[in-house]
Design an enzyme around this catalytic site. Sequence first.
Site, PDB file in Angstrom:
ATOM      1  N   LYS A 126       0.838  -1.199   0.000  1.00 50.32           N
ATOM      2  CA  LYS A 126       0.000   0.000   0.000  1.00 50.32           C
ATOM      3  C   LYS A 126       0.871   1.247   0.000  1.00 50.32           C
ATOM      4  O   LYS A 126       0.690   2.150  -0.812  1.00 50.32           O
ATOM      5  CB  LYS A 126      -0.938  -0.025   1.209  1.00 50.32           C
ATOM      6  CG  LYS A 126      -1.896   1.126   1.255  1.00 50.32           C
ATOM      7  CD  LYS A 126      -1.560   2.073   2.374  1.00 50.32           C
ATOM      8  CE  LYS A 126      -2.537   3.236   2.395  1.00 50.32           C
ATOM      9  NZ  LYS A 126      -2.256   4.155   3.494  1.00 50.32           N
ATOM     10  N   ASP A 144      -5.752  -0.071  -0.277  1.00 49.06           N
ATOM     11  CA  ASP A 144      -5.876  -0.132   1.173  1.00 49.06           C
ATOM     12  C   ASP A 144      -7.160  -0.885   1.499  1.00 49.06           C
ATOM     13  O   ASP A 144      -7.804  -1.435   0.627  1.00 49.06           O
ATOM     14  CB  ASP A 144      -5.869   1.275   1.779  1.00 49.06           C
ATOM     15  CG  ASP A 144      -6.999   2.111   1.244  1.00 49.06           C
ATOM     16  OD1 ASP A 144      -7.982   1.537   0.734  1.00 49.06           O
ATOM     17  OD2 ASP A 144      -6.919   3.343   1.327  1.00 49.06           O
TER      18      ASP A 144
END
Length: 218
Positions: A126, A144
């Site tokens: 991420k 995410d």
Amino acid sequence: MRDEQIHEAIAILNEAVKAWVSPAVTIVATQGHDPFKVLVSCILSLRTRDQTTAEASSRLFALADTPQKMAHLTVAEIEQAIYPVGFYRVKAEQIHAISQSLCDLYQGAVPEDLETLLTFKGVGRKTANLVVTLGFGKPGICVDIHVHRICNRWGYVKTNTPEQTEFALRKKLPDQYWIIINDLLVTFGQNQCTPVSPRCSTCPLYQLCDRVGVSKSR
DNA sequence: AAAACGGGGGC
DNA sequence: GCCCCAGTTTT
């Protein structure tokens, strides 16, 4: 949701997010696009609210806004500046260690490629993808928990982990949406398609969404 | 008073 | 796969 409906969904989302003030990626709004700042802010943001992250970033960057300066701070100084973000002790150590590595191995510059970024402790997929997209403006898919949850609720992907979602989106999602998908879905996820009790009754995407795994909604 | 929260590392 | 990391907000 069928594959070809993604264009319609993104168009609706683009309209919907205008109703919400808070930008999805507060990092860029408050700290700019500098890759080092994006990297550090992203680490600070893990399990931490936007505003807390932004305030901690501002305090920290006032002390040190480059890898060189950051490497000269002590871990205790970094800890003090970033408190009260979640997991502040680990994050302070990671930020310090990464800054030293950048100075020692990469001439004080943040690497531009995903694989190198992933070698740093504290940088996962991420964070690395966020640096690539926001810091360097290159294509990447930053997944995410919001992106993961929403794409699965839609029924657009069927995956178990954010990493699997990233790879699925990389195959299915048209290139022009790669950079904006995180921004759109985080904003949407915070305000409408929430983790618990999503607001389905007022959702502009109701007809497109399969609502996979949604039991309670409002 | 609980649950929930914008990941990632170590094992 | 499982557990740990922490402080704040929401229910």
